[in-house]
Scaffold this active site. Structure first.
Site, PDB file in Angstrom:
ATOM      1  N   GLN A 157       0.826  -1.195   0.000  1.00  0.00           N
ATOM      2  CA  GLN A 157       0.000   0.000   0.000  1.00  0.00           C
ATOM      3  C   GLN A 157       0.860   1.244   0.000  1.00  0.00           C
ATOM      4  O   GLN A 157       2.037   1.205   0.354  1.00  0.00           O
ATOM      5  CB  GLN A 157      -0.886   0.032   1.268  1.00  0.00           C
ATOM      6  CG  GLN A 157      -1.778  -1.173   1.432  1.00  0.00           C
ATOM      7  CD  GLN A 157      -2.352  -1.282   2.830  1.00  0.00           C
ATOM      8  OE1 GLN A 157      -3.542  -1.120   3.018  1.00  0.00           O
ATOM      9  NE2 GLN A 157      -1.521  -1.571   3.822  1.00  0.00           N
ATOM     10  N   GLU A 200      -3.666   0.786  12.350  1.00  0.00           N
ATOM     11  CA  GLU A 200      -3.354   1.990  13.121  1.00  0.00           C
ATOM     12  C   GLU A 200      -3.470   1.774  14.618  1.00  0.00           C
ATOM     13  O   GLU A 200      -3.000   2.586  15.419  1.00  0.00           O
ATOM     14  CB  GLU A 200      -4.245   3.145  12.684  1.00  0.00           C
ATOM     15  CG  GLU A 200      -5.705   2.981  13.040  1.00  0.00           C
ATOM     16  CD  GLU A 200      -6.556   4.096  12.463  1.00  0.00           C
ATOM     17  OE1 GLU A 200      -6.664   5.138  13.116  1.00  0.00           O
ATOM     18  OE2 GLU A 200      -7.098   3.913  11.355  1.00  0.00           O
ATOM     19  N   ASP A 254      -2.593  -7.927  10.736  1.00  0.00           N
ATOM     20  CA  ASP A 254      -2.521  -6.996   9.615  1.00  0.00           C
ATOM     21  C   ASP A 254      -1.448  -7.488   8.651  1.00  0.00           C
ATOM     22  O   ASP A 254      -0.385  -7.967   9.076  1.00  0.00           O
ATOM     23  CB  ASP A 254      -2.191  -5.588  10.102  1.00  0.00           C
ATOM     24  CG  ASP A 254      -2.520  -4.536   9.055  1.00  0.00           C
ATOM     25  OD1 ASP A 254      -3.500  -3.792   9.250  1.00  0.00           O
ATOM     26  OD2 ASP A 254      -1.786  -4.443   8.044  1.00  0.00           O
ATOM     27  N   ALA A 266      -5.045 -12.142   6.748  1.00  0.00           N
ATOM     28  CA  ALA A 266      -6.024 -12.533   7.769  1.00  0.00           C
ATOM     29  C   ALA A 266      -6.666 -13.876   7.446  1.00  0.00           C
ATOM     30  O   ALA A 266      -6.943 -14.669   8.355  1.00  0.00           O
ATOM     31  CB  ALA A 266      -7.094 -11.452   7.909  1.00  0.00           C
ATOM     32  N   ASP A 287     -11.729  -4.841  10.321  1.00  0.00           N
ATOM     33  CA  ASP A 287     -11.333  -3.429  10.211  1.00  0.00           C
ATOM     34  C   ASP A 287     -10.412  -3.317   9.008  1.00  0.00           C
ATOM     35  O   ASP A 287      -9.229  -3.008   9.119  1.00  0.00           O
ATOM     36  CB  ASP A 287     -10.646  -2.975  11.493  1.00  0.00           C
ATOM     37  CG  ASP A 287     -10.364  -1.474  11.496  1.00  0.00           C
ATOM     38  OD1 ASP A 287     -10.982  -0.753  10.691  1.00  0.00           O
ATOM     39  OD2 ASP A 287      -9.522  -1.031  12.297  1.00  0.00           O
TER      40      ASP A 287
END
Length: 345
Positions: free
Chosen positions: A65, A120, A140, A172, A189
């Site tokens: 990302q 985060e 994550d 995941a 999330d």
């Protein structure tokens, strides 16, 4: 004022510094008096949102990302992933309280929680406020993003340092498939499903049916963020995610909240094979008994009311026929590894 808890979060965000990360960070811009720096997010081919900036604190790319941390004039510091606003210091409590507290409050006694994504750390922070919780696994895929957030998002330092938190870097799906453990609550999330992004497969029927559901304990609850849920945007992915989950679980609740920095209503879907039958008063009692500190956004009354959708959205959810699969996915506008647009005005 939004309350003591949020004031603490804002103060901690405001304490963020870039020392120790300068080798990867952009130099803070020093605009001339007649100029302003702007961050632009492309919502559609003919629609952009613009946020005036004080400075750009970091821009970089991981294997998966692109990440940016910016300091906006209106919303304070904001985390951007693949050109999409993830959260801002002023209103992230709306998103994270809405994502985390409903499933943990409806569960009779949630002790173990698995968070998919959540890099985060804010989702883990809210989970750890529940005194029933004994173990949180946060999985994550992007270690670089997590390391950055763990270093600079000081509001979540307590969560990252908790001995109840098990931090895992993996896909995941792969992590859940290999796990011998079952969980009381599983949380999605995840980044929005964008074409070329790292996680749209985690919104599919096969994933929910063959991976998520078997890893829930009896009376377990699954919740996921489900994208924009406004009158004009809910058909992008929200209605499809809701309908897909409805094919897997017996009881499914969709609920929404307005998130100002997203400039839209946002949606979540919560599911279980046991009914969600608490009253507002019972929810308030559980908040008082279980949650450390005062919630800024959520009450029993607001949680119940958030499940009452307007006529347009409600009809779309009831009439939706699309089921999310790997070969027939829906995406919000954008794509993975998007460029963070910064312009001068």
């Amino acid at each position: 004022m939004v309350g003591a808890v949020q004031e603490d979060i804002v103060r901690e965000w405001n304490g963020l510094e870039t020392n120790g990360y300068e080798s990867r960070a952009m130099t803070k811009p020093q605009p001339r008096a007649e100029e302003s720096k702007w961050y632009e997010e492309e919502i559609d081919d003919d629609l952009k949102l613009c946020y005036a900036l004080n400075s750009v604190l970091h821009r970089g790319a991981s294997k998966y990302q692109e990440i940016a941390l910016i300091d906006t004039k209106h919303f304070g510091k904001a985390l951007i992933i693949d050109g999409k606003m993830q959260s801002t210091e002023v209103d992230e409590f709306i998103y994270h309280e809405s994502l985390i507290h409903p499933p943990l409050l409806f569960h009779p006694n949630a002790k173990t929680v698995f968070v998919m994504g959540g890099g985060e750390g804010s989702a883990a922070r809210e989970v750890l406020r529940h005194n029933t919780v004994q173990r949180v696994v946060m999985c994550d895929i992007d270690e670089e993003v997590v390391d950055f957030c763990r270093t600079y998002l000081s509001a979540n330092w307590g969560a990252f340092s908790s001995d109840k938190l098990c931090l895992v870097f993996n896909d995941a799906r792969a992590e859940l498939e290999k796990s011998r453990e079952k969980f009381d609550v599983i949380v999605g999330d995840l980044a929005d499903p964008v074409e070329g992004g790292p996680c749209y497969q985690l919104y599919t029927k096969s994933f929910y049916e063959h991976v998520v559901k078997p890893k829930l304990n009896d009376r377990g609850i699954f919740v996921t963020q489900a994208g924009p849920a406004g009158v004009l945007t809910h058909r992008e992915v929200f209605s499809s995610i809701y309908n897909t989950i409805r094919h897997v679980f017996k009881y499914v609740k969709a609920y929404t909240a307005h998130v100002p920095s997203f400039a839209d209503t946002w949606g979540w879907v919560m599911a279980s094979d046991h009914p969600f039958n608490l009253t507002a008063q019972e929810i308030n009692e559980r908040i008082k008994e279980r949650v450390d500190g005062e919630l800024v956004y959520l009450t029993g009354e607001s949680l119940i009311s958030s499940t009452v959708l307007n006529k347009s959205v409600c009809q779309s959810l009831q009439n939706e026929t699309h089921v999310y699969t790997e070969d027939d996915a829906r995406f919000i506008h954008g794509h993975g590894r998007a460029r963070c647009a910064l312009t001068e005005r």
